[in-house]
Every structure is written in C-alpha cells, then in structure tokens.
Design a protein around this motif. Structure first.
Motif, PDB file in Angstrom:
ATOM      1  N   ARG A 132       0.839  -1.202   0.000  1.00 20.51           N
ATOM      2  CA  ARG A 132       0.000   0.000   0.000  1.00 20.51           C
ATOM      3  C   ARG A 132       0.878   1.258   0.000  1.00 20.51           C
ATOM      4  N   GLU A 133       1.902   1.231   0.845  1.00 22.45           N
ATOM      5  CA  GLU A 133       2.834   2.364   0.915  1.00 22.45           C
ATOM      6  C   GLU A 133       3.542   2.569  -0.418  1.00 22.45           C
ATOM      7  N   VAL A 134       4.122   1.484  -0.933  1.00 25.48           N
ATOM      8  CA  VAL A 134       4.947   1.571  -2.139  1.00 25.48           C
ATOM      9  C   VAL A 134       4.132   2.085  -3.323  1.00 25.48           C
ATOM     10  N   LEU A 135       2.889   1.662  -3.439  1.00 30.92           N
ATOM     11  CA  LEU A 135       2.069   2.029  -4.592  1.00 30.92           C
ATOM     12  C   LEU A 135       1.170   3.233  -4.310  1.00 30.92           C
ATOM     13  N   ASP A 136       1.357   3.825  -3.138  1.00 29.51           N
ATOM     14  CA  ASP A 136       0.559   4.991  -2.778  1.00 29.51           C
ATOM     15  C   ASP A 136      -0.944   4.670  -2.919  1.00 29.51           C
ATOM     16  N   ALA A 137      -1.325   3.500  -2.390  1.00 36.38           N
ATOM     17  CA  ALA A 137      -2.718   3.065  -2.487  1.00 36.38           C
ATOM     18  C   ALA A 137      -3.386   3.181  -1.121  1.00 36.38           C
ATOM     19  N   ASP A 138      -4.730   3.207  -1.136  1.00 38.99           N
ATOM     20  CA  ASP A 138      -5.466   3.277   0.128  1.00 38.99           C
ATOM     21  C   ASP A 138      -5.791   1.886   0.679  1.00 38.99           C
ATOM     22  N   THR A 139      -5.902   0.934  -0.248  1.00 39.45           N
ATOM     23  CA  THR A 139      -6.218  -0.415   0.193  1.00 39.45           C
ATOM     24  C   THR A 139      -5.343  -1.424  -0.550  1.00 39.45           C
ATOM     25  N   ARG A 190      -4.960 -12.935 -15.804  1.00 39.67           N
ATOM     26  CA  ARG A 190      -4.256 -11.764 -16.330  1.00 39.67           C
ATOM     27  C   ARG A 190      -4.467 -10.567 -15.406  1.00 39.67           C
ATOM     28  N   PRO A 191      -3.490  -9.665 -15.346  1.00 29.92           N
ATOM     29  CA  PRO A 191      -3.647  -8.450 -14.532  1.00 29.92           C
ATOM     30  C   PRO A 191      -4.763  -7.577 -15.091  1.00 29.92           C
ATOM     31  N   MET A 192      -5.290  -6.690 -14.265  1.00 26.36           N
ATOM     32  CA  MET A 192      -6.357  -5.812 -14.731  1.00 26.36           C
ATOM     33  C   MET A 192      -6.262  -4.482 -14.003  1.00 26.36           C
ATOM     34  N   ILE A 193      -6.528  -3.410 -14.756  1.00 28.08           N
ATOM     35  CA  ILE A 193      -6.565  -2.075 -14.149  1.00 28.08           C
ATOM     36  C   ILE A 193      -7.960  -1.502 -14.375  1.00 28.08           C
ATOM     37  N   LEU A 194      -8.520  -0.909 -13.334  1.00 26.97           N
ATOM     38  CA  LEU A 194      -9.875  -0.362 -13.405  1.00 26.97           C
ATOM     39  C   LEU A 194      -9.787   1.128 -13.087  1.00 26.97           C
ATOM     40  N   ASP A 195     -10.251   1.984 -14.020  1.00 27.34           N
ATOM     41  CA  ASP A 195     -10.145   3.433 -13.807  1.00 27.34           C
ATOM     42  C   ASP A 195     -11.315   3.997 -13.039  1.00 27.34           C
ATOM     43  N   HIS A 196     -12.430   3.291 -13.119  1.00 28.09           N
ATOM     44  CA  HIS A 196     -13.603   3.852 -12.464  1.00 28.09           C
ATOM     45  C   HIS A 196     -14.454   2.723 -11.880  1.00 28.09           C
ATOM     46  N   GLN A 255     -16.363   1.554   0.380  1.00 32.55           N
ATOM     47  CA  GLN A 255     -15.081   2.197   0.683  1.00 32.55           C
ATOM     48  C   GLN A 255     -14.804   3.361  -0.270  1.00 32.55           C
ATOM     49  N   HIS A 256     -15.701   3.612  -1.206  1.00 35.31           N
ATOM     50  CA  HIS A 256     -15.571   4.711  -2.177  1.00 35.31           C
ATOM     51  C   HIS A 256     -14.292   4.624  -2.982  1.00 35.31           C
ATOM     52  N   LEU A 257     -13.897   3.411  -3.341  1.00 35.74           N
ATOM     53  CA  LEU A 257     -12.708   3.270  -4.182  1.00 35.74           C
ATOM     54  C   LEU A 257     -13.038   3.749  -5.591  1.00 35.74           C
ATOM     55  N   ILE A 258     -12.056   4.400  -6.220  1.00 37.05           N
ATOM     56  CA  ILE A 258     -12.270   4.915  -7.569  1.00 37.05           C
ATOM     57  C   ILE A 258     -11.458   4.133  -8.591  1.00 37.05           C
ATOM     58  N   SER A 259     -10.164   3.914  -8.283  1.00 40.66           N
ATOM     59  CA  SER A 259      -9.362   3.148  -9.233  1.00 40.66           C
ATOM     60  C   SER A 259      -8.761   1.927  -8.538  1.00 40.66           C
ATOM     61  N   MET A 260      -8.569   0.871  -9.321  1.00 38.11           N
ATOM     62  CA  MET A 260      -8.038  -0.374  -8.764  1.00 38.11           C
ATOM     63  C   MET A 260      -7.080  -1.032  -9.754  1.00 38.11           C
ATOM     64  N   ALA A 261      -6.202  -1.884  -9.194  1.00 40.07           N
ATOM     65  CA  ALA A 261      -5.337  -2.712 -10.032  1.00 40.07           C
ATOM     66  C   ALA A 261      -5.171  -4.056  -9.328  1.00 40.07           C
ATOM     67  N   GLY A 262      -5.123  -5.117 -10.099  1.00 36.85           N
ATOM     68  CA  GLY A 262      -4.975  -6.439  -9.485  1.00 36.85           C
ATOM     69  C   GLY A 262      -4.217  -7.393 -10.381  1.00 36.85           C
ATOM     70  N   THR A 265      -4.995   6.874 -12.081  1.00 41.48           N
ATOM     71  CA  THR A 265      -5.048   5.467 -12.447  1.00 41.48           C
ATOM     72  C   THR A 265      -3.726   4.765 -12.157  1.00 41.48           C
ATOM     73  N   PHE A 266      -3.766   3.468 -11.917  1.00 41.14           N
ATOM     74  CA  PHE A 266      -2.549   2.687 -11.720  1.00 41.14           C
ATOM     75  C   PHE A 266      -1.878   2.460 -13.081  1.00 41.14           C
ATOM     76  N   THR A 267      -0.546   2.327 -13.051  1.00 46.23           N
ATOM     77  CA  THR A 267       0.217   2.195 -14.288  1.00 46.23           C
ATOM     78  C   THR A 267       0.704   0.761 -14.480  1.00 46.23           C
ATOM     79  N   GLY A 268       1.293   0.545 -15.669  1.00 48.53           N
ATOM     80  CA  GLY A 268       1.894  -0.755 -15.950  1.00 48.53           C
ATOM     81  C   GLY A 268       3.021  -1.065 -14.974  1.00 48.53           C
ATOM     82  N   GLU A 269       3.760   0.000 -14.550  1.00 44.52           N
ATOM     83  CA  GLU A 269       4.834  -0.232 -13.573  1.00 44.52           C
ATOM     84  C   GLU A 269       4.258  -0.701 -12.244  1.00 44.52           C
TER      85      GLU A 269
END
Lengths: 106, 408
Positions: free
Chosen positions: B43-50, B96-102, B116-123, B145-149
């Motif tokens: 969470r810290e490294v990716l500056d994420a809330d969850t 496969r990985p997935m990124i969700l912008d909204h 939790q009012h999440l807006i963007s996700m990556a998994g 949004t989360f990036t490929g990195e």
C-alpha cells in the motif's frame, strides 16, 4: 521416473490420444486436460495405451472419469492396446472391459 | 531529471523492503502476520489506500477475502466472489492483470469496494506454476489510475505471497491430513472374539498421507465386517473423502449382511455425493456361525488367504468395478472357507505395486512372505516387503487370524 508423453492426433473419424511412459499422480492434470479437449472435439475418442509402461490408481481414476464425461457428452470413448503391467492393472481393478467399450456407455 | 532519479531510487528501496518482508516470512509459520505486513508495505509503495488478497477456495469456483490492509471489512465479512464475476473474479478467470479506472456497481462484485468509495483499482493473479490460487489487488479513493509499472510491482508481491501461501497451505494440509488419518485409523483395531487382528498404515514417500484405510467391526447381527480401501488421490482431499466413505460403509453394513449389496449402496452414494471420486475396496463379512467368509471386491486387489497349515495364495476371485465409476454396476459376493487357524491379509496396492514388474509378481511375493503364528507377525512380515525399497504410494494392511468361535 519416465515422464508421461501425450500425443493427440485429430483424425477424420476419431481423436486418438496416445500415451507413452508412466502415468501417475504427477501427470494427472495434463492428461485430464488432454482428454477433456479430445472429448470436446466431438468425434469418438480412442485412448491408445500401447506406449504406457506403468499406471497407478490415479491413472484408473482419470481414465474412468474421462469415459464417464464422454458418455455424458454423447461421445464414445474407448481405451485400447494396454499391454503387460498396464493391462494387468486394468484387469485386476475390474475396469478393463468397462474401458474397452464392452459396456454400455451412458 | 534529478527528481526522476530520486523517485527510481526510492522505488528500488521500497521493493527491497517488500523482498525483506517476504524472505524473512517464508521461513516463519505465521502466514497471516506476513501477509498483513506485506499488504501494508504494498500500500505504501504504490501509494494506495487499500491492498488485499483473495484466495481461491478448495472448490476452485469462488475467491475468499483472506488478508487486507485498509479493506479489513472484506475479510471480517468473509466476502466471496465467484470466479469470472466482478473485478477479482475476472482476474482469477483470465489469469491476467487488470486495471480499473472507475469503480462502479457494474464492474465490481464486492459491496465493500463501493462502501469504501474506491475509484481506481489494479490487481494481478497469484499463481502456483500456471494455476491461479488467488488475486492480489490495490485500490485508491481518489483519481489517478494505476500504471503498468504498478502492475509489475504487484506481480512481484504476488509471487512472494503465492510462495508463502503455498508453503503454508501445504504445511496445514499435511498436518490436517495426518490428524484425520490418525483419528480414523486406530493403531490397534478393537479386539473381536475369535479373531486376532493387526493393522498398519504407512504414508507414501511420494504422496505422503493419502486415502487408504482399514476397518474392522462387529455388527449387532453377530456378523464381523473387515474392510480395506483406497481412495485415489493424495493429501487432505483424498483423506476427507476416505473418512466419509469409511463411515458410509459402516452405516450400510448395519443394514445388510451381504458384502456386494453393501458395496452397491456405497457406490450409489459415492456416484451422487462424491462425483469424480474413485475408490477401491475389499469388504469381508464373517457370519457368527460356520467356517466361511463372504467377500466382495470393488476394483480391489485380491486378499491373500492361507488355510490352516497351508501355503498362502491370493483368493481366486474377479473384481467388480471400483466405487464411483459407473451407476448400478453389477457386484458379486464370493463365499470362501475361513476355518479356525486360517489367516487373511487385506492390503492396498502400494504394498505390491512397483514400476519395474507386473503386479501379479508383487502379489506372489507377498503370498510367499506372509507367514506367522499371530496377526502381528503376519502384519510385520507384510510390512517388511515395503521396507526394502522406496515406496511411493501409501499402504494400509489388515491381518486377520481366526483363533476360534466368533460367538465368544
């Protein structure tokens, strides 16, 4: 330990899955996938055991389950050409006739 | 430029922090604490809330919330997501990985993500070789949004988490299987009048504890039941099915004294309630009066029998289909002599099956080996056969010596 080799040959009238080497717990998943794919193709499936040198109860389970799945899909599946120790295993576990197609399939 | 270099250095340092956590934790037993720490740092490294992990349940059809940082409700509520549905379900289905912008109700399954009012996700998927065992995912409550990195970092974390989870699951599986096996297979069968009994269970070197079992009981009708069986497969899955089959056989044994009928009922139960399971079994019923035994074989190897003072040999029978193979398969009962002084050895295939010889040779060798004046001696002689080389499959043995009248 000899790895199991699986060769699938899509012929006009049948899908032939030829096995060689040893069939045990370690090769179960691969064989399950190969047989499911062969059944999916819709043509009669022939599982050729002529190259198989060993099989344990895991192998029996994979083959009998495949035969049942084929029956449910309406695809004939027969197991042929077992020799030596493999043929004896099929005989002593009571499944030889069932797998060779001498039983009604349902 | 300088800022970019600093950012890269910081990221590298953060990655090292993640690696440090997992390397230390791989040798520790506390998976929960390790995953909590790992998710916190992710969470810290990716500056994420969850950050959270869902693991595939044993059925392989649903993900279960297992560990979380900032998303503890998912774990507390035991949120389950069907594979193929929602955000994590689709990652598990496609591997496969997935990124969700909204994030909106149309693209996620878990209500907690919306709460939790999440807006963007990556998994990313957690993999064991090529098989999905779970999903690791992160979320943000703000735009960005989360990036490929970010996904690459997640992949690294997922690899570590998979490794630790797998090691832990194997440990748990082994411990639970052993406990189950011990509770179901008493080292010494309960004494029965007129019979001397000895039994042994040996885990296999390749499969560990598996689905072999033995059983011996006296029925209210005065009949004695002797069982040996083998559920195909290994580990906890096979042992759990074995436990159910073993008690179902006891229940049907109470209803009928004919071994073939008992196995037929057991087979019907397995067809319906354990689809895909395959078991072999030998079931012997000794009536209270007379010098005989009744035997039915469901795909099981022939027991070895020795009449009083006579050499041992496999019984001359043909097996019917194993249990779980085909609905309403015909089954036979054989009636064979079993006078005082006779011995019977029931065993599973692990004892006689070797890669380099026909199984008949193994059974013949067993018949030559089996000798003794007590069930324990016979059992020990049989075990000796397993001792002289690497045995990959597990082994169960039940030795029976008839000492007199069963009416005792």
């Amino acid at each position: 330990m000899t790895q199991l080799s699986i060769t699938t040959d899509h012929q006009a009238e049948a899908t032939v899955v030829a096995l060689a080497g040893e069939l045990d717990l370690g090769s179960r998943t691969r064989l399950q996938a190969a047989l499911a794919e062969a059944i999916e193709a819709g043509r009669p499936v022939v599982v050729d055991l002529s190259g198989l040198t060993f099989m344990d109860s895991t192998g029996i389970a994979v083959l009998t389950n495949a035969r049942r799945a084929a029956g449910e899909a309406g695809v004939p599946l027969t197991v042929t050409e077992a020799t030596g120790t493999v043929e004896r295993i099929l005989e002593m576990t009571g499944v030889r006739q069932f797998l060779s197609g001498e039983w009604p399939q349902r | 430029m300088a800022a970019a270099v600093t950012a890269t250095r910081t990221a590298a340092a953060q990655l090292r922090r993640i690696q440090a956590v997992t390397d230390a934790a791989l040798s520790s037993l506390d998976l929960d604490a390790m995953l909590a720490e790992l998710l916190d740092r992710t969470r810290e490294v990716l500056d994420a809330d969850t950050a959270a992990i869902m693991l595939l349940d044993p059925s392989g059809t649903e993900l279960v919330a297992t560990a979380a940082a900032g998303l503890e409700d998912e774990v507390r509520l035991g949120i389950r997501v069907p594979v193929g549905e929602g955000f994590t379900g689709r990652i598990a289905a496609t591997a496969r990985p997935m990124i969700l912008d909204h994030v909106d109700p149309g693209n996620v399954f878990s209500p907690v993500l919306l709460d939790q009012h999440l807006i963007s996700m990556a998994g990313v998927p957690m993999l064991d070789q090529d098989e999905v065992i779970g999903v690791l995912y992160v979320g943000r409550r703000r735009q960005g949004t989360f990036t490929g990195e970010d996904v690459e970092v997640l992949r690294l974390v997922a690899d570590r988490a998979s490794l630790a989870t797998r090691a832990q699951l194997r440990r748990l599986d082994r411990a639970a299987t052993l406990a189950l096996q011990r509770s179901l297979l008493p080292a010494r069968p309960a004494p029965l009048p007129g019979l001397d009994l000895a039994a042994r269970y040996l885990p296999g070197q390749q499969v560990g504890v598996g689905g072999d079992w033995y059983d011996a009981f006296r029925l209210p009708s005065g009949h004695t039941g002797l069982v040996i069986g083998d559920v195909a497969g290994s580990g906890l899955a096979a042992a759990v099915i074995m436990g159910r089959i073993r008690s179902a056989l006891r229940a049907y044994a109470l209803e009928d004294d004919d071994p073939a009928e008992v196995l037929a009922r057991l087979d019907r139960k397995i067809q319906l309630f354990e689809p895909g399971a395959l078991a072999t079994a030998a079931y012997v019923v000794i009536p209270p009066a007379g010098d005989v035994m009744h035997l039915s074989l469901a795909g099981h190897l022939p027991p070895v029998y020795a009449g009083p003072g006579a050499p041992a040999r496999p019984v001359d029978t043909r097996p019917d289909l194993p249990l779980g193979v085909f609905p309403d398969a015909p089954r036979r009962t054989y009636t064979l002599p079993f006078p005082t002084g006779a011995t019977l050895l029931l065993y599973t295939d692990g004892l006689v099956e070797r890669r380099d010889r026909v199984i008949d040779d193994g059974i013949a060798e067993l018949a030559r080996t089996v000798a003794g004046s007590s069930a324990l001696e016979i059992c020990n002689a049989a075990v000796g056969l397993a001792g002289d080389q690497a045995v990959s499959d597990d082994i169960a043995i039940l030795a029976v010596l008839r000492t007199g009248s069963l009416l005792g």
